[in-house]
Design an enzyme around this catalytic site. Structure first.
Site, mmCIF file in Angstrom:
data_model
loop_
_atom_site.group_PDB
_atom_site.id
_atom_site.type_symbol
_atom_site.label_atom_id
_atom_site.label_comp_id
_atom_site.label_asym_id
_atom_site.label_seq_id
_atom_site.Cartn_x
_atom_site.Cartn_y
_atom_site.Cartn_z
ATOM 1 N N MET A 28 0.850 -1.205 0.000
ATOM 2 C CA MET A 28 0.000 0.000 0.000
ATOM 3 C C MET A 28 0.881 1.250 0.000
ATOM 4 O O MET A 28 0.422 2.344 0.340
ATOM 5 C CB MET A 28 -0.932 -0.012 1.215
ATOM 6 C CG MET A 28 -1.888 -1.197 1.188
ATOM 7 S SD MET A 28 -3.454 -0.883 2.000
ATOM 8 C CE MET A 28 -2.901 -0.571 3.652
ATOM 9 N N GLY A 29 2.151 1.100 -0.369
ATOM 10 C CA GLY A 29 3.056 2.245 -0.403
ATOM 11 C C GLY A 29 3.577 2.587 0.984
ATOM 12 O O GLY A 29 3.517 1.761 1.898
ATOM 13 N N HIS A 32 9.111 0.959 3.481
ATOM 14 C CA HIS A 32 10.217 1.041 4.433
ATOM 15 C C HIS A 32 11.097 -0.190 4.251
ATOM 16 O O HIS A 32 10.863 -1.012 3.337
ATOM 17 C CB HIS A 32 9.681 1.164 5.866
ATOM 18 C CG HIS A 32 8.652 0.136 6.200
ATOM 19 N ND1 HIS A 32 8.933 -1.217 6.268
ATOM 20 C CD2 HIS A 32 7.319 0.243 6.458
ATOM 21 C CE1 HIS A 32 7.845 -1.882 6.572
ATOM 22 N NE2 HIS A 32 6.831 -1.031 6.679
ATOM 23 N N HIS A 35 9.502 -3.586 3.533
ATOM 24 C CA HIS A 35 9.153 -3.841 2.130
ATOM 25 C C HIS A 35 10.435 -4.103 1.330
ATOM 26 O O HIS A 35 10.453 -4.941 0.426
ATOM 27 C CB HIS A 35 8.452 -2.630 1.516
ATOM 28 C CG HIS A 35 7.158 -2.273 2.169
ATOM 29 N ND1 HIS A 35 7.023 -1.200 3.016
ATOM 30 C CD2 HIS A 35 5.943 -2.861 2.108
ATOM 31 C CE1 HIS A 35 5.778 -1.133 3.438
ATOM 32 N NE2 HIS A 35 5.097 -2.127 2.913
ATOM 33 N N GLN A 59 -10.190 -2.404 2.815
ATOM 34 C CA GLN A 59 -9.662 -3.082 4.009
ATOM 35 C C GLN A 59 -9.562 -2.156 5.211
ATOM 36 O O GLN A 59 -9.108 -2.570 6.269
ATOM 37 C CB GLN A 59 -8.326 -3.757 3.714
ATOM 38 C CG GLN A 59 -7.146 -2.821 3.491
ATOM 39 C CD GLN A 59 -5.911 -3.589 3.039
ATOM 40 O OE1 GLN A 59 -5.823 -4.036 1.896
ATOM 41 N NE2 GLN A 59 -4.947 -3.778 3.926
ATOM 42 N N GLY A 145 4.908 -10.087 4.329
ATOM 43 C CA GLY A 145 5.673 -10.026 5.571
ATOM 44 C C GLY A 145 5.017 -10.850 6.677
ATOM 45 O O GLY A 145 3.792 -10.907 6.794
HETATM 46 O O1 PAF Z 1 -0.038 -5.796 3.732
HETATM 47 C C1 PAF Z 1 -0.448 -4.872 2.998
HETATM 48 O O2 PAF Z 1 0.237 -3.869 2.748
HETATM 49 C C2 PAF Z 1 -1.843 -4.978 2.394
HETATM 50 O O3 PAF Z 1 -2.721 -5.599 3.262
HETATM 51 C C3 PAF Z 1 -1.855 -5.645 1.012
HETATM 52 C C4 PAF Z 1 -1.398 -7.093 1.101
HETATM 53 C C5 PAF Z 1 -0.943 -4.888 0.054
HETATM 54 C C6 PAF Z 1 -3.273 -5.633 0.443
HETATM 55 O O4 PAF Z 1 -3.752 -4.340 0.274
#
Ligand code: PAF
Length: 253
Positions: A28-29, A32, A35, A59, A145
């Site tokens: 979701m950007g 850090h 990621h 979500q 993660g």
């Molecule tokens: O873990 C996340 O950042 C989000 O839940 C994901 C898997 C990108 C889905 O929007």
């Protein structure tokens, strides 16, 4: 590094790879080092790596939280480029949800406890968007993660239930030196909350049982949503001055 702004450009890019292996990192950007670790593993294990950046509205329980979710796109793209990402998918909401979210992927057991109890329908939104992204990315492997342990388990279960070809790979949590799990939300902690935050991981790792962990966390000033053990993991969610933190560790024998 290619920037793919819509589904057609993603499909064209995917076709251009042919039979080469593709690793996919959905995000979701507000990227850090956590990621960064997912991307690093994907780059090491696949010929090409695709990252998606999409703040998924379905979500979020609180749409204000979604609207204020950090979106430092320039820095995110720089991190991806430096990490060796081949393409970044940046879809728009209307294109990912042509049905306006009338079709959903719903799991009825695991998604209703812990995070699912604290955040009703959260996992419906996660599973639905991940399903869409996995279909579009058509990757050999997708990286998630372990900090979001329940999410990882549910995504893996979904991939099995729907016979998806993509292998779901879990990557260990990256921590600050003081033990705090990296999270895009950590930037919201005040200086004093940031000092206290590593106690969450320490207490989860050392308390004799969940009840003791809860008591100790509460005495330190955390608002505890849950501390529980499942499948050999001890999982917790707390709030510090309104900032929500989750973490999990191996449960004690
Ligand atoms: O873990 C996340 O950042 C989000 O839940 C994901 C898997 C990108 C889905 O929007």
């Amino acid at each position: 590094m290619k920037q793919l702004a819509n589904i057609n450009s993603l499909k064209d890019w995917r076709r251009s790879i042919g039979t080469g292996s593709v690793g996919f990192v959905p995000t979701m950007g507000a990227l850090h080092a956590g990621h960064g670790k997912l991307i690093e593993q994907s780059c090491a294990e696949n010929e090409k790596t695709l990252v998606s950046i999409f703040v998924n509205p379905t979500q979020f329980n609180d749409q204000n939280d979604c609207a204020t979710y950090p979106q430092p796109l320039k820095e995110d793209l720089e991190l991806c480029e430096k990490a060796g990402v081949d393409a970044v998918f940046l879809p728009q909401r209307r294109e990912l949800y042509p049905d306006n979210y009338t079709y959903r992927v719903i799991e009825n057991e695991e998604s209703t406890v812990l995070e699912g109890e604290s955040r009703p329908e959260h996992f419906d939104g996660v599973l639905t968007v991940v399903m869409k992204l996995l279909i579009l990315a058509n990757a050999n492997k997708a990286y998630f993660g372990e900090k979001d342990w329940q999410q990882l388990k549910l995504v893996r279960g979904m991939a099995g239930a729907y016979f998806l070809d993509t292998e779901v790979v879990g990557v260990p949590t990256v921590r600050e030196e003081d033990g705090l799990a990296l999270s895009s939300r950590n930037v919201r902690l005040s200086a004093s909350a940031r000092m206290l935050a590593p106690e969450f991981h320490r207490v989860l790792s050392t308390a004799m049982d969940c009840a003791m962990a809860r008591l100790e966390l509460e005495s330190l000033g955390f608002d505890v949503e849950y501390v529980d053990e499942r499948d050999g993991r001890r999982l917790g969610a707390v709030q510090l001055e309104g900032v929500r933190l989750i973490d999990n560790v191996q449960a004690m024998e």
